[in-house]
Write a protein that holds these residues in place. Structure first.
Motif, mmCIF file in Angstrom:
data_model
loop_
_atom_site.group_PDB
_atom_site.id
_atom_site.type_symbol
_atom_site.label_atom_id
_atom_site.label_comp_id
_atom_site.label_asym_id
_atom_site.label_seq_id
_atom_site.Cartn_x
_atom_site.Cartn_y
_atom_site.Cartn_z
ATOM 1 N N VAL A 1 9.839 -4.285 -5.014
ATOM 2 C CA VAL A 1 10.286 -4.342 -3.408
ATOM 3 C C VAL A 1 10.694 -2.891 -3.258
ATOM 4 N N GLN A 2 10.250 -2.704 -2.135
ATOM 5 C CA GLN A 2 10.435 -1.378 -1.500
ATOM 6 C C GLN A 2 10.169 -1.395 0.054
ATOM 7 N N LEU A 3 10.725 -0.567 1.028
ATOM 8 C CA LEU A 3 10.649 -0.305 2.253
ATOM 9 C C LEU A 3 10.211 1.299 2.484
ATOM 10 N N THR A 4 9.196 1.147 3.308
ATOM 11 C CA THR A 4 8.501 2.584 3.540
ATOM 12 C C THR A 4 8.770 2.878 4.985
ATOM 13 N N LEU A 5 9.358 3.906 5.544
ATOM 14 C CA LEU A 5 9.457 4.215 6.821
ATOM 15 C C LEU A 5 8.732 5.366 7.086
ATOM 16 N N PHE A 6 8.231 5.548 8.094
ATOM 17 C CA PHE A 6 7.326 6.949 8.369
ATOM 18 C C PHE A 6 7.269 7.003 10.063
ATOM 19 N N THR A 7 7.170 8.338 10.531
ATOM 20 C CA THR A 7 7.062 8.933 11.751
ATOM 21 C C THR A 7 5.925 10.119 11.657
ATOM 22 N N CYS A 8 5.792 10.475 12.893
ATOM 23 C CA CYS A 8 5.096 11.902 12.899
ATOM 24 C C CYS A 8 6.216 12.956 12.670
ATOM 25 N N TRP A 9 5.703 14.137 12.359
ATOM 26 C CA TRP A 9 6.644 15.410 11.925
ATOM 27 C C TRP A 9 5.689 16.530 11.985
ATOM 28 N N PRO A 10 6.198 17.719 12.384
ATOM 29 C CA PRO A 10 7.357 17.903 12.868
ATOM 30 C C PRO A 10 7.523 17.581 14.499
ATOM 31 N N ALA B 1 5.216 -8.371 3.270
ATOM 32 C CA ALA B 1 6.619 -8.863 4.399
ATOM 33 C C ALA B 1 7.652 -8.193 3.923
ATOM 34 N N ILE B 2 8.833 -8.186 4.753
ATOM 35 C CA ILE B 2 10.066 -7.588 4.471
ATOM 36 C C ILE B 2 10.631 -8.241 3.314
ATOM 37 N N GLY B 3 11.260 -7.701 2.269
ATOM 38 C CA GLY B 3 11.780 -8.192 1.305
ATOM 39 C C GLY B 3 10.878 -8.554 -0.024
ATOM 40 N N GLN B 4 9.575 -8.164 0.140
ATOM 41 C CA GLN B 4 8.546 -8.654 -0.675
ATOM 42 C C GLN B 4 7.689 -7.371 -0.869
ATOM 43 N N GLY B 5 7.405 -6.706 -2.003
ATOM 44 C CA GLY B 5 6.656 -5.979 -2.194
ATOM 45 C C GLY B 5 6.790 -4.325 -1.404
ATOM 46 N N ASN B 6 5.632 -3.762 -0.993
ATOM 47 C CA ASN B 6 6.020 -2.481 0.138
ATOM 48 C C ASN B 6 5.835 -2.816 1.325
ATOM 49 N N ALA B 7 7.107 -2.931 2.383
ATOM 50 C CA ALA B 7 7.039 -3.172 3.693
ATOM 51 C C ALA B 7 7.021 -2.162 4.409
#
Length: 163
Positions: A134-143, A70-76
């Protein structure tokens, strides 16, 4: 397992802006990243599709992977499109260490700062794994328009918040 998001139900291409705590149906949070002009983009929960691929919320919006914390706990883990369907993460690659990210949930604002930016293979499932902090991981396709790899941004809770 493949990180390429699978199909999901069609939704309108653009959602109304949310403000404060008023969030539309199915929206669990909003994401704002001032450096890349993302302002209160809706965040929705999705898991995996029938083939084991990660499902993605349609339209201009961001998906929170239900298999992550969940956001704010561990790796969201949050992800979105870079070149189709509203392209919410089109400018994700412009983020630099220290840039601010705010995730607004029903419990308040979670403030993060960008820590790292890297390119990984679409099979790099380690980005989904739990973390001790706690961390936030954001990802998207590339390039853009090729989508053979994934751009991954990690952010950590902001320790010094600008007033």
């Amino acid at each position: 397992s493949n990180l390429r998001p699978g199909p999901s139900s069609p939704l309108p291409p653009r959602f109304p802006q949310t403000s404060g705590g008023s969030q539309g149906p199915g929206i669990i949070a909003t994401l704002s990243i001032p450096r890349i002009a993302i302002d209160s983009a809706p965040v929705r929960d999705r898991g995996t599709d029938g083939k084991g691929g990660m499902a993605i919320a349609s339209g201009y919006g961001i998906t929170h992977f239900t298999g992550s914390s969940a956001i704010g706990q561990g790796n969201a883990v949050l992800y979105g499109h870079d070149d189709i369907d509203g392209s919410v993460f089109a400018r994700l690659g412009e983020l630099q260490p220290g840039d601010g990210i705010v995730v607004r949930t029903s419990t308040g604002d979670h403030q993060y700062q960008v820590a790292t930016r890297r390119i990984v293979a679409p099979t790099a499932v380690q980005i989904l794994k739990p973390t001790s902090g706690v961390q936030l991981t954001l990802f998207t396709c590339w390039p853009t328009n090729i989508d053979s790899q994934r751009l991954v941004i990690t952010a950590v809770p902001a320790t010094v918040l600008a007033q």
